[in-house]
Structure formats: C-alpha cells, structure tokens
Design a protein around this motif. Structure first.
Motif, short mmCIF file in Angstrom:
data_model
loop_
_atom_site.label_atom_id
_atom_site.label_comp_id
_atom_site.label_asym_id
_atom_site.label_seq_id
_atom_site.Cartn_x
_atom_site.Cartn_y
_atom_site.Cartn_z
N GLN A 123 -11.33 -23.51 46.59
CA GLN A 123 -11.23 -23.45 45.12
C GLN A 123 -12.48 -22.77 44.52
OE1 GLN A 123 -9.09 -26.41 43.23
NE2 GLN A 123 -9.87 -25.97 41.17
N GLU A 164 -5.68 -28.23 39.39
CA GLU A 164 -5.50 -27.39 38.19
C GLU A 164 -6.56 -27.65 37.13
OE1 GLU A 164 -2.99 -25.24 36.29
OE2 GLU A 164 -3.36 -24.50 38.33
N ASP A 165 -6.83 -28.95 36.93
CA ASP A 165 -7.75 -29.28 35.83
C ASP A 165 -9.18 -29.53 36.31
OD1 ASP A 165 -7.49 -31.65 37.10
OD2 ASP A 165 -7.10 -32.86 35.29
#
Ligand code: FAD
Ligand code: SF4
Length: 520
Positions: A508, A461-462
């Motif tokens: 990603q 997420e980060d």
C-alpha cells in the motif's frame, strides 16, 4: 570607468535581513565619508520559487529601512527592482557599485546565509577591495560561543545549550543560580489540545495596513511575480521597528498567557491561534530578541502570564532560535546536501496547490499559500512529517520551505527542515526522527474528523497516508533506527506486526508513493 564617487571611504553592505541601524557594520560610521549599499535582485526571489508575501515583505521592509537611513542623512546606494527590468544578480549590482565608488573598504555584519557571505567575499576579492566582516551581535549567543559549547561534545542537544544561555543572560533565573520555578523546562505543560470544542475566542490581531511604500511593493510583486505561489491579499506583516514593537506588545498582552498550553495544538480555520507571528520581525532584525525575551519575562514577573507560557516562549527564542543558528554555521557549507536516509522522492504537486483530500495537509498548505504562515507543529508534524515518511528528497523539501514561508531565511529554515523535520543530518539537530502515525495529528487537532481517511488504519481504502507510510518508514529504515535508543520502542512495535500484515503495508505504501510520483 572613472570613479564617480571618489569620496566613499567605507561602503557598508546591508542585506535584506540585516535591517538594524545598531548593527556592528555601522559602528564608526561617518556620514560624511561613508555610504550604505543595499540591493533588490530578482534572483533572490526566484532561486527558490518564493511566495509573493515573502518577496513583498523583504522589499517593503528594505525600502522602509532605506528611507530611515536617508532621513538620518546617510547616503544609500539602492537600486529598486523596478529600475532593473533585466535580471541583474545582487552581486553584479554590488560589483557595479564597487567599480564606481572604489571604497577603501567594504564592511558588513556577518550575513545570515553562507552563500551570501561567500559571494560577498568573492566580489570584494575580484575588485581587490578589503572586506571586513563583523560579528553579528544582534544574536544573544555569538558563533564563537556556540563553537566553544559544541567543542568536544559527541552530540549537541538544545536543552543543554539553552540552560547555558539562560544562565549567561540571567533569564528566568533565581538569585542562587537555579531556574525560576525550580524547573528548566515546562515542555510537558506545552502540549494541551483544544479537546472537542476548539479554542475559546482567540484574541484577534489584524496586523498592519500597508502604507504607500508597501502598497507600491505589493503592486510590483503582483505584476512581476504573478506566477509565484501564494496571494498578497492578507499581507499585514510588520515592516518597521515601530510596527514590530506593536506586534510584540499585542502578543504579550493578549496571547502569551495561552501560548504555552496550546503551543502544539492545531485547529481548522485557525492559522494563528496563540502564536506570536514575530519570526519575520526577528529574522529581518526589526525586533531585538533581548526585548522579546525581556517582555515575556516581565509579563511573568508581574503575574500576567503563567511561568510555563513565559518559559515555553523564551525557550523558542533564546533556545531553539539561537541553537539552530549555531548548528547552521557549524556545519556549512555542505549541510544542505546531507541525506542520511537516502530519500530521493519528488515533492508531490499538492505542496504547491493545497489540492488534496487529506484534510491536515490541505489545511496546512492552504493557509501557507494564503498567508505564508504555518505554526511550528504544522510545519514539523504535518508537511514535514509527510515528507519524512514518504521519503521525499530533503533538498526538495528544503527548497519548498525556503520558498513558501514569509520568515524563511536559510540559517533558520535549513536546520529546522533538513535536520529537525527530515532527519537528513543523521541526528545532529534532533535526537531521533520525528516519526508518528496520523494518530498524533488526530490528538493535536480536529483535522481528522473532516477527512475521508482514518488515522487508525494503515491499510485498506480509508487508510491514513501518515499511518501507512509510518510503518513503511520504520520498516525501510529499521537498520538505522534500531541503533537509536530513543527509537527502540517504535521498532519493537514494528516487530509485533505479522509478516503478512507488513507485506500489505509495504504494498500500500509503495502504491501510494508511486501515485504521488515519488521515485523509489
Ligand atoms: P511562535 O510559535 O510564536 O514562536 C516564537 C518565536 O520563537 C518565533 O517567532 C521564532 O523566532 C522562534 N522559534 C520557534 N521555534 C523555532 C525553531 N524551531 N527554530 C528557530 N526559531 C524558532 N522559523 C523561521 O523563523 N524561519 C523559517 O524558515 C523556519 N522554517 C521552519 C521549517 C520547519 C520544517 C520547522 C519545523 C520549523 C521552522 N521554523 C522556522 C521554526 C518555527 O516554525 C517558526 O519560527 C514559527 O512557526 C514562526 O511563527 P511564530 O513567530 O508565530 O512563532
Ligand atoms: Fe491527516 Fe490522516 Fe487525519 Fe486525514 S486522517 S487529516 S490524512 S492525519
């Protein structure tokens, strides 16, 4: 059409980045028989979607130059944009002037841009008027000297070029031909950061309050180019040689001493830091690069600034600036279409708005839109690095840089963008791609402390987009990069990653690129 100005012998053509009355085009100028032509054309501000400050700077500096010539009794044919409600191209205007004046000859100093040189020659050919292009002696290294330097070399590197230029111009040299201080280059001393506390009181410099002539230009730009990027609020650039000299003096007196150490550092809310902000004055020829290098050298010889600062600064002017000009002219035309890495992504929309949660990009693009300015490392290692890693089409990146920076003129912008920052010339400009993870930005700035992402993370997420895209970039271009000895270590580090890990990064990165409307 009848010749309305039969008395023009030579017509001297002066473009907006040639505002130097000592230019070679003015040699043998006879005010009784010769005249000058200058033009303002909407197309020059719209062929790339130019920042308002960039448009205003050119027009304001040109109009001041025109006034100076007229005060000196020189006849200047000049059409202001306000007088041309319809978009007439620069060369249509020149053509109209040639038709009216039928000069014996057109004379110009070598233009800075290949397109302009080509159009000028075509325009004169059409009217069957001889066109003499003279050497641009404003630069310290002539194009012939650069060609001679490049001849027979397998690869060109700025450092060798720079040493030759130092010797030739006797800048920072000892009597015995060795470099001052015993070293050619103090690059290693130019990479300090501001640590946790940030820069200590950077001496402020407010620039120049627009005079009446400039204010009229600002009004014009605000009205006519209202939808263009950027704002004019902070416009304070030098537009005359006198102002440019004051800007140089202020820099040498107040900021040069710290320039060297903090050349590469970045800090939130500090757009200028210890940088000179002289590129606009240099590129418009309001300031002679010889005076600039001399002022820095003198400050060092009088012990007012450390050698690493004077050398670091002189390297930018006598080294990089002259070198990129040589690269440009050696490789044009055609250089602008190079795309060795086959990048074809679209430029993300936030480049035009600054609206992104990623702090480094928001800060860099935000100040670019406010001031038309970002310093070298912001251009190279924030906006440029993102374009490289994300696989954005280099010609889109080039058009953005040409549009948004006040100092953008193609001969200097193109090699820096396409060559140095996007590696699209396959290594002509730079010996390896400037590829790095977000950790580089973390080290050189305080941006990451105020960002929802973590530069250490490539996935999750980060994850920092730079870090995700960095590994993906190495992976996508492994075949090309592993041929480059300077990239061996980075490719080896990629090999240390497990297949599983790499698969997650690839996914990603792909999602990220698609989300930013970047084509595969
Ligand atoms: P300072 O940091 O004070 O440096 C002093 C001077 O050195 C500058 O004024 C400039 O004349 C010269 N200089 C420094 N680095 C370079 C370089 N790499 N190439 C040529 N000259 C250099 N510079 C432009 O003038 N116009 C451009 O359109 C331009 N586009 C760029 C695009 C990219 C992607 C990158 C990475 C760099 C670009 N540069 C360009 C070079 C550099 O970023 C700017 O010259 C500099 O940031 C201008 O700010 P300053 O005057 O405060 O420079
Ligand atoms: Fe930029 Fe990544 Fe740092 Fe955020 S974490 S400021 S995106 S480098």
């Amino acid at each position: 059409m009848a010749n309305q100005h039969p008395d023009v012998r030579h017509l001297i053509v002066v473009f907006g980045d040639q505002l130097d009355p000592q230019a070679t085009a003015f040699e043998d100028f006879d005010p009784d028989r010769d005249a000058v032509w200058m033009g303002e054309a909407e197309e020059e501000s719209t062929h790339v979607w130019s920042h308002k400050q960039r448009i205003a700077l050119f027009l304001a500096a040109m109009r001041h130059f025109r006034e100076r010539l007229r005060q000196d009794g020189i006849r200047v044919f000049y059409r202001e944009l306000d007088q041309s409600p319809n978009a007439t191209s620069l060369f249509d205007q020149l053509d109209a002037c040639l038709r009216e004046t039928l000069p014996e000859k057109v004379i110009a100093t070598q233009p800075g841009e290949w397109r302009v040189l080509d159009n000028l020659k075509t325009c004169c050919r059409k009217r069957k008027i001889p066109c003499e292009i003279r050497e641009d002696r404003y630069f310290l290294v002539t194009l012939d000297e650069f060609r001679a330097h490049a001849k027979g070399r397998k690869s060109l590197r700025m450092e060798f070029f720079y040493r030759e230029a130092r010797r030739k111009h006797n800048v920072l040299m000892n009597r015995d031909g060795t470099p001052a201080g015993g070293q050619w280059n103090y690059d290693a001393d130019n990479r300090e950061t501001f640590g946790r506390h940030g820069p200590e009181s950077v001496p402020s410099f407010d620039g120049f309050k627009p005079d009446k002539l400039t204010r009229a230009v600002l009004d014009l730009v605000n009205k006519r180019f209202a939808d263009h990027p950027g704002s004019l609020e902070s416009f304070a650039w030098p537009v005359t040689p006198e102002e440019a000299k004051l800007a140089l003096d202020d820099f040498v007196e107040n900021r040069l001493a710290s320039f060297g150490r903090f050349q590469d550092a970045m800090w939130t809310g500090e757009p200028w830091l210890y940088h000179s902000r002289l590129s606009t004055a240099l590129n418009l020829k309001l300031l002679d690069p010889r005076d600039v290098t001399k002022a820095a050298e003198e400050a060092w010889s009088k012990k007012r600034v450390p050698l690493a600062s004077a050398e670091g600064f002189i390297r930018q002017i006598l080294g990089w600036r002259e070198y990129v000009r040589g690269i440009y002219w050696l490789n044009m035309p055609g250089y602008e279409n190079r795309n060795e890495l086959g990048a074809n992504g679209k430029l993300p929309g936030f480049y035009w708005t600054g609206e992104t949660e990623w702090t480094c990009l928001r800060e860099t693009i935000g100040q670019t839109l406010r001031h038309g300015y970002a310093h070298h490392i912001q251009r190279l290692m924030v906006t440029g690095l993102f374009g490289l890693l994300a696989g954005i089409d280099p010609s889109e990146v080039h058009r953005w840089y040409l549009a948004v920076y006040v100092d953008a003129v193609e001969w200097v912008e193109l090699p820096n963008t396409l060559g140095m920052s996007q590696y699209a010339d396959g290594g002509l400009m730079a010996s390896k791609p400037y590829a790095a993870t977000g950790k580089y930005i973390q080290r050189m700035s305080n941006y990451c402390g105020n960002c929802p992402k973590n530069p250490a993370n490539a996935t999750g997420e980060d994850a920092c987009p730079f870090t995700t895209l960095y590994w993906d970039f190495l992976d996508r271009h492994r075949k090309t990069l592993e041929q480059n000895p300077r990239m061996k270590l980075q490719v080896r580090n990629l090999d240390r990653r497990s297949h599983k890990d790499l698969a997650v990064i690839r996914k990603q990165a792909r999602d990220l690129r698609q989300r930013l409307t970047i084509a595969e």
